[in-house]
Design a protein around this motif. Structure first.
Motif, PDB file in Angstrom:
ATOM      1  N   GLY A 132       0.818  -1.214   0.000  1.00  0.00           N
ATOM      2  CA  GLY A 132       0.000   0.000   0.000  1.00  0.00           C
ATOM      3  C   GLY A 132       0.848   1.258   0.000  1.00  0.00           C
ATOM      4  N   GLN A 133       1.898   1.254   0.794  1.00  0.00           N
ATOM      5  CA  GLN A 133       2.798   2.401   0.844  1.00  0.00           C
ATOM      6  C   GLN A 133       3.499   2.595  -0.503  1.00  0.00           C
ATOM      7  N   LEU A 134       3.935   1.504  -1.124  1.00  0.00           N
ATOM      8  CA  LEU A 134       4.623   1.610  -2.411  1.00  0.00           C
ATOM      9  C   LEU A 134       3.681   2.032  -3.537  1.00  0.00           C
ATOM     10  N   LEU A 135       2.414   1.642  -3.441  1.00  0.00           N
ATOM     11  CA  LEU A 135       1.437   2.086  -4.449  1.00  0.00           C
ATOM     12  C   LEU A 135       1.376   3.618  -4.483  1.00  0.00           C
TER      13      LEU A 135
ATOM     14  N   ASP B 280     -10.276   0.102  -8.786  1.00  0.00           N
ATOM     15  CA  ASP B 280     -10.436  -1.297  -9.191  1.00  0.00           C
ATOM     16  C   ASP B 280      -9.115  -1.882  -9.687  1.00  0.00           C
ATOM     17  N   LYS B 281      -8.410  -1.136 -10.524  1.00  0.00           N
ATOM     18  CA  LYS B 281      -7.117  -1.594 -11.045  1.00  0.00           C
ATOM     19  C   LYS B 281      -6.065  -1.657  -9.939  1.00  0.00           C
ATOM     20  N   LEU B 282      -6.107  -0.683  -9.004  1.00  0.00           N
ATOM     21  CA  LEU B 282      -5.164  -0.708  -7.883  1.00  0.00           C
ATOM     22  C   LEU B 282      -5.348  -1.960  -7.033  1.00  0.00           C
TER      23      LEU B 282
ATOM     24  N   ASP C 238      -6.486  -4.804  -8.128  1.00  0.00           N
ATOM     25  CA  ASP C 238      -5.945  -5.909  -8.915  1.00  0.00           C
ATOM     26  C   ASP C 238      -4.426  -5.964  -8.793  1.00  0.00           C
ATOM     27  N   ILE C 239      -3.787  -4.808  -8.905  1.00  0.00           N
ATOM     28  CA  ILE C 239      -2.326  -4.741  -8.799  1.00  0.00           C
ATOM     29  C   ILE C 239      -1.869  -5.224  -7.428  1.00  0.00           C
ATOM     30  N   ALA C 240      -2.544  -4.761  -6.376  1.00  0.00           N
ATOM     31  CA  ALA C 240      -2.194  -5.161  -5.016  1.00  0.00           C
ATOM     32  C   ALA C 240      -2.356  -6.666  -4.823  1.00  0.00           C
ATOM     33  N   CYS C 241      -3.452  -7.230  -5.325  1.00  0.00           N
ATOM     34  CA  CYS C 241      -3.690  -8.677  -5.184  1.00  0.00           C
ATOM     35  C   CYS C 241      -2.613  -9.486  -5.901  1.00  0.00           C
ATOM     36  N   ILE C 242      -2.272  -9.066  -7.105  1.00  0.00           N
ATOM     37  CA  ILE C 242      -1.258  -9.786  -7.879  1.00  0.00           C
ATOM     38  C   ILE C 242       0.097  -9.681  -7.189  1.00  0.00           C
ATOM     39  N   ALA C 243       0.443  -8.496  -6.716  1.00  0.00           N
ATOM     40  CA  ALA C 243       1.725  -8.310  -6.028  1.00  0.00           C
ATOM     41  C   ALA C 243       1.774  -9.135  -4.742  1.00  0.00           C
ATOM     42  N   LEU C 244       0.720  -9.077  -3.940  1.00  0.00           N
ATOM     43  CA  LEU C 244       0.702  -9.801  -2.672  1.00  0.00           C
ATOM     44  C   LEU C 244       0.723 -11.316  -2.870  1.00  0.00           C
TER      45      LEU C 244
ATOM     46  N   LEU D 201       1.657  -6.359 -15.640  1.00  0.00           N
ATOM     47  CA  LEU D 201       0.611  -7.308 -16.022  1.00  0.00           C
ATOM     48  C   LEU D 201      -0.713  -6.591 -16.258  1.00  0.00           C
ATOM     49  N   ILE D 202      -1.056  -5.657 -15.395  1.00  0.00           N
ATOM     50  CA  ILE D 202      -2.306  -4.903 -15.549  1.00  0.00           C
ATOM     51  C   ILE D 202      -2.205  -3.925 -16.723  1.00  0.00           C
TER      52      ILE D 202
END
Length: 120
Positions: free
Chosen positions: A16-19, A31-33, A35-41, A81-82
């Motif tokens: 979250g901090q890096l986002l 919504d895209k954020l 998705d990005i967080a889920c894929i990264a985690l 990826l997104i």
């Protein structure tokens, strides 16, 4: 059984901090954020903690930097990826088979300094 709201994955805080630091929140919708967080985690080993202050106080600086570096690598891959989402062109879609797992952690690795085995 209810564990409580205090128990959380420390890597979620870092991602979250890096986002925000990478200004991805300025370039992508909520919504895209997510998705990005889920894929990264999904690429990172979870570190479940109860209190941030206690954990961070005992966390060596090198380990903290290591966690941030891992999270940044995972976040970069997730963002690519997104950004390059081939699902925009569904008519060209075909199944992709991955032959090897691409993870940033090794499930057989030694326990971290804060981990204690349940069964000896």
């Amino acid at each position: 059984m209810h564990i409580g709201n205090e128990v959380h994955n420390y890597m979620e805080k870092i991602v979250g901090q890096l986002l925000v630091e990478n200004q991805l929140d300025q370039r992508y919708s909520a919504d895209k954020l997510q998705d990005i967080a889920c894929i990264a985690l999904s690429q990172l080993r979870p570190i479940y903690i109860r209190f941030d202050v206690d954990f961070i106080a005992a966390l060596p600086i090198q380990k903290r930097e290591h966690y941030f570096n891992q999270a940044q690598i995972a976040l970069d891959a997730a963002e690519r990826l997104i950004r390059d989402d081939r699902r925009k062109h569904r008519e060209d879609d075909f199944p992709v088979i991955q032959s090897e797992q691409n993870r940033l952690y090794d499930e057989d690795a030694e326990l971290e300094w804060y981990e204690t085995p349940i069964v000896k």
